[in-house]
Scaffold this motif. Structure first.
Motif, mmCIF file in Angstrom:
data_model
loop_
_atom_site.group_PDB
_atom_site.id
_atom_site.type_symbol
_atom_site.label_atom_id
_atom_site.label_comp_id
_atom_site.label_asym_id
_atom_site.label_seq_id
_atom_site.Cartn_x
_atom_site.Cartn_y
_atom_site.Cartn_z
ATOM 1 N N ARG A 133 21.352 28.095 100.545
ATOM 2 C CA ARG A 133 20.693 29.241 99.937
ATOM 3 C C ARG A 133 19.243 28.873 99.660
ATOM 4 O O ARG A 133 18.875 27.698 99.655
ATOM 5 N N SER A 163 20.503 40.855 100.551
ATOM 6 C CA SER A 163 20.265 40.410 99.176
ATOM 7 C C SER A 163 18.785 40.437 98.817
ATOM 8 O O SER A 163 18.435 40.538 97.652
ATOM 9 N N ARG A 220 18.028 43.776 97.538
ATOM 10 C CA ARG A 220 18.636 43.908 96.205
ATOM 11 C C ARG A 220 17.959 42.994 95.182
ATOM 12 O O ARG A 220 18.372 42.953 94.024
ATOM 13 N N ILE A 242 18.903 33.711 98.073
ATOM 14 C CA ILE A 242 19.406 34.449 99.233
ATOM 15 C C ILE A 242 19.902 33.472 100.298
ATOM 16 O O ILE A 242 19.445 32.335 100.357
ATOM 17 N N ASP A 262 17.864 39.818 106.204
ATOM 18 C CA ASP A 262 18.418 40.831 107.100
ATOM 19 C C ASP A 262 17.364 41.890 107.362
ATOM 20 O O ASP A 262 16.894 42.546 106.426
ATOM 21 N N THR A 290 22.333 46.692 103.330
ATOM 22 C CA THR A 290 21.771 46.359 102.021
ATOM 23 C C THR A 290 22.883 45.848 101.112
ATOM 24 O O THR A 290 22.686 44.936 100.325
ATOM 25 N N GLY A 291 24.073 46.431 101.297
ATOM 26 C CA GLY A 291 25.201 45.981 100.508
ATOM 27 C C GLY A 291 25.067 46.359 99.052
ATOM 28 O O GLY A 291 24.425 47.346 98.720
ATOM 29 N N SER A 292 25.591 45.558 98.140
ATOM 30 C CA SER A 292 26.359 44.361 98.450
ATOM 31 C C SER A 292 27.717 44.712 99.046
ATOM 32 O O SER A 292 28.065 45.888 99.118
HETATM 33 P P1 DGT Z 1 23.288 36.769 101.077
HETATM 34 O O1 DGT Z 1 24.478 35.905 100.918
HETATM 35 O O2 DGT Z 1 22.218 36.405 100.124
HETATM 36 O O3 DGT Z 1 22.781 36.857 102.486
HETATM 37 O O4 DGT Z 1 23.776 38.245 100.643
HETATM 38 P P2 DGT Z 1 23.815 39.567 101.517
HETATM 39 O O5 DGT Z 1 24.289 40.639 100.619
HETATM 40 O O6 DGT Z 1 22.518 39.786 102.200
HETATM 41 O O7 DGT Z 1 24.988 39.274 102.546
HETATM 42 P P3 DGT Z 1 24.988 39.196 104.135
HETATM 43 O O8 DGT Z 1 23.685 38.791 104.689
HETATM 44 O O9 DGT Z 1 26.177 38.354 104.472
HETATM 45 O O10 DGT Z 1 25.342 40.672 104.607
HETATM 46 C C1 DGT Z 1 24.420 41.736 104.454
HETATM 47 C C2 DGT Z 1 25.157 42.971 104.003
HETATM 48 O O11 DGT Z 1 26.091 43.380 104.987
HETATM 49 C C3 DGT Z 1 25.996 42.782 102.757
HETATM 50 O O12 DGT Z 1 25.243 42.901 101.583
HETATM 51 C C4 DGT Z 1 26.970 43.894 102.890
HETATM 52 C C5 DGT Z 1 27.213 43.978 104.371
HETATM 53 N N1 DGT Z 1 28.430 43.260 104.702
HETATM 54 C C6 DGT Z 1 28.520 42.030 105.252
HETATM 55 N N2 DGT Z 1 29.811 41.682 105.401
HETATM 56 C C7 DGT Z 1 30.551 42.715 104.927
HETATM 57 C C8 DGT Z 1 31.952 42.969 104.818
HETATM 58 O O13 DGT Z 1 32.804 42.163 105.173
HETATM 59 N N3 DGT Z 1 32.332 44.154 104.270
HETATM 60 C C9 DGT Z 1 31.429 45.079 103.866
HETATM 61 N N4 DGT Z 1 31.873 46.219 103.342
HETATM 62 N N5 DGT Z 1 30.116 44.872 103.948
HETATM 63 C C10 DGT Z 1 29.676 43.703 104.472
#
Ligand code: DGT
Ligand code: CA
Ligand code: ZN
Length: 574
Positions: free
Chosen positions: A157, A188, A191, A196, A200, A260-262
């Motif tokens: 991270r 993230s 958000r 992070i 994305d 954008t999620g989460s």
């Molecule tokens: P991070 O860990 O800091 O990269 O956090 P995020 O939220 O950017 O997570 P990331 O890059 O793995 O995925 C980007 C977005 O894609 C996440 O916020 C929500 C969506 N997403 C990814 N995987 C899934 C999933 O398995 N189910 C759903 N509903 N959405 C997902």
């Protein structure tokens, strides 16, 4: 177990270093250093080395040393070394790996600045703690910082600014190519998470292949993980990954929402859509096979019976339920911030004079500067003695006349001592307009003792603001054990404010607690903890956290205008 000549030499060198750290006599240390050097130059086999050493045939390797070599050769390890290692925090060994940092320097860092991890060292460099340290200096500090960047083992991270810089570089190249119509950051970063995993990016393009080419061929790209017309992934030189997805115009809004999620937020939305007879995914909101035409995320939220949810709040923590009944409050913005609180001058460990900070602050359009240098116990940070305080207050009085209506408030960042008391007697404390109370030492208390210590500080009538409440350094040091809810309740009862420290390594008070603090009526200043003028820029990271914590300009003390904050300070004073 086989051990190489080089490993034997390194083991003895490490012993020398540890003995040095322990402060053992130099004669003994030299003996190990010497032996290490001799062995490094040895051109026979390991067995020959052990044999000749045992026979006392190698000049400079006596009995004690030959026994250790023998154990190393036979067992592959050495209990003596393991025991020595156990006497020091494990983090010190990471620090020793930085080029140019030998035992002598590490010892000074450990003893004078209580640094035990790479993260703490990095933060100390950023706070310019090494400049005046004996045997160090600006140049050494710069070299150490560069060294840390090289040896850092990424935890997978990154702190927010790393993503911000990467996104800026890549986005500007994509924009310049003129191959994308729409371009947004999701995930993230959108958000405003404090750390992070990756960046994305979402785009629409009539020439997706060409756009992807620009992306994967960017000079800062180190590795191409995937390369296709709809999705590509790269890793930059500093280890951060960036995903780029290209979608059609119709897909852009639902895709932006999805990416954008989460994940938790998405799951709740998907469930809600299903209940209403729709299907929601990254391609659209569907009734049967037909996607609903959505120009923006607003349209999709509306169709689901929701008000638009600001990206920062999309964490699956009650925001969807809230959006069924309510419009969201107008969250605080960078432009709402009217003053700088928590800034260090060169009276303690800051780089600038009071006047330089004040003029920069005024030039940037702020109404006030609330100065808070370190207090006397923080000797490592040049904490102020009562005489220094007097001198600083005289300067501030002069400057307040010269710069009016701009206002400088007299403050201090008082160490919270072991028992929770502040760092000066009441007479000195009464000379300040405000006091920030922070823990800077003795982190290793149990939760009960630490909570009592901080609660006592928060209840002190001279305390205006609690500084960086948990002491965490993101990705390098956990906060001290603390019952934060108890601290918040004590602060609410005493009328004490709690800062969001906007330094991107801290971002503490954590956003997860901001909403509770707000509900308790605790004012929350967004404080840059600036040690130089450039530090003012960190405010935007604090604003991200405040927004994630549902805070409005009214909740944020430094978004108040100068009269309101002056009034608040005056009413707080005992
Ligand atoms: P991070 O860990 O800091 O990269 O956090 P995020 O939220 O950017 O997570 P990331 O890059 O793995 O995925 C980007 C977005 O894609 C996440 O916020 C929500 C969506 N997403 C990814 N995987 C899934 C999933 O398995 N189910 C759903 N509903 N959405 C997902
Ligand atoms: Ca991400
Ligand atoms: Zn501090």
């Amino acid at each position: 177990m086989t051990i190489s000549i080089k490993q034997i030499a390194e083991a003895l060198e490490e012993i020398a270093m540890l003995l040095d750290l322990k402060g053992e006599n130099t004669f003994k240390i030299r003996a190990y250093e010497n032996a290490s050097r001799i062995i490094r130059a040895w051109d026979g086999s390991v067995d020959e080395l052990a044999e000749q050493a045992n026979a006392g045939q190698i000049k400079g390797i006596g009995k004690a040393l030959s026994e250790k070599i023998d154990t190393l050769v036979t067992d592959g390890s050495l209990p003596y070394l393991d025991e020595l290692r156990a006497e020091f925090p494990a983090g010190l060994f990471e620090i020793l790996r930085i080029p140019g940092l030998g035992a002598k320097k590490v010892k000074v860092l450990y003893e004078q600045l209580h640094i035990t991890t790479l993260g703490e060292l990095e933060y100390a460099c950023l706070e310019n703690r090494l400049i005046d340290l004996k045997g160090f200096g600006k140049k050494t500090q710069d070299n150490i910082l560069a060294g840390i960047k090289r040896v850092s083992q990424y935890s997978g991270r990154f702190r927010y600014p790393v993503g911000e810089a990467a996104a800026k570089t890549i986005l500007s190249a994509l924009r310049k190519s003129n191959l994308a119509q729409q371009l947004e950051i999701g995930g993230s970063m959108r958000r405003r998470k404090e750390t992070i995993k990756d960046v994305d990016i979402l785009a629409t393009s009539t020439k997706p292949e060409k756009l992807m080419d620009v992306f994967v061929k960017h000079p800062e790209v180190n590795e191409v993980v995937a390369h296709g017309p709809t999705k590509s992934s790269v890793v930059l030189g500093n280890g951060i990954a960036i995903d780029l997805r290209v979608v059609t115009d119709e897909q852009f809004a639902p895709a932006l929402m999805y990416f954008t999620g989460s994940k938790d937020h998405n799951t709740i939305l998907r469930g809600l859509a299903k209940k209403k007879g729709y299907k929601l995914n990254e391609y659209g909101l569907f009734k049967g096979e037909k996607p609903f035409k959505a120009k923006s995320e607003d349209d999709i939220y509306k169709k689901l019976g929701l008000t638009t949810i600001p990206p920062e709040l999309r964490e699956g923590l009650g925001e969807v339920e809230y959006a069924m009944e309510n419009e969201f409050p107008h969250l605080v913005e960078v432009d709402d911030i009217k003053g700088i609180m928590h800034a260090h001058t060169n009276f303690s460990d800051g780089a600038n004079t009071v006047e330089q900070l004040a003029r920069a602050c005024r030039n940037q359009g702020f109404q006030y500067l609330a100065i808070s240098d370190h207090s006397q116990t923080a000797a490592y940070a040049g904490g102020l003695k009562p005489d220094d305080i007097k001198r600083q207050h005289e300067q501030i009085d002069c400057l307040n006349e010269a710069l009016a209506p701009f206002r400088i408030f007299k403050g201090i960042e008082s160490d919270i001592l072991a028992d929770g008391s502040l760092d000066y007697d009441d007479k000195v404390l009464a000379s300040f307009d405000f006091v920030i109370a922070s823990v800077h030492s003795l982190f290793k208390m149990d939760e009960k003792t630490m909570t009592a210590r901080i609660v006592r500080a928060v209840q002190n009538p001279f305390t205006t603001v609690l500084g960086h409440p948990t002491g965490r350094l993101l990705l390098s040091r956990d906060g001290y054990p603390l019952n934060l809810s108890a601290v918040l309740e004590a602060a609410a009862e005493a009328g004490t404010a709690i800062e969001i420290n906007a330094h991107p390594y801290r971002l503490d008070l954590d956003w997860r607690y901001c909403r509770k603090a707000k509900e308790l009526g605790i004012p929350i200043p967004i404080n840059p903890d600036a040690h130089e003028i450039e530090g003012f820029d960190h405010i935007r990271y604090g604003v991200g956290v405040a927004r994630k914590g549902w805070l409005t300009a009214d909740d944020v003390m430094t978004a108040w205008d100068v009269d309101r904050i002056a009034d608040y300070f005056a009413r707080r004073k005992p």
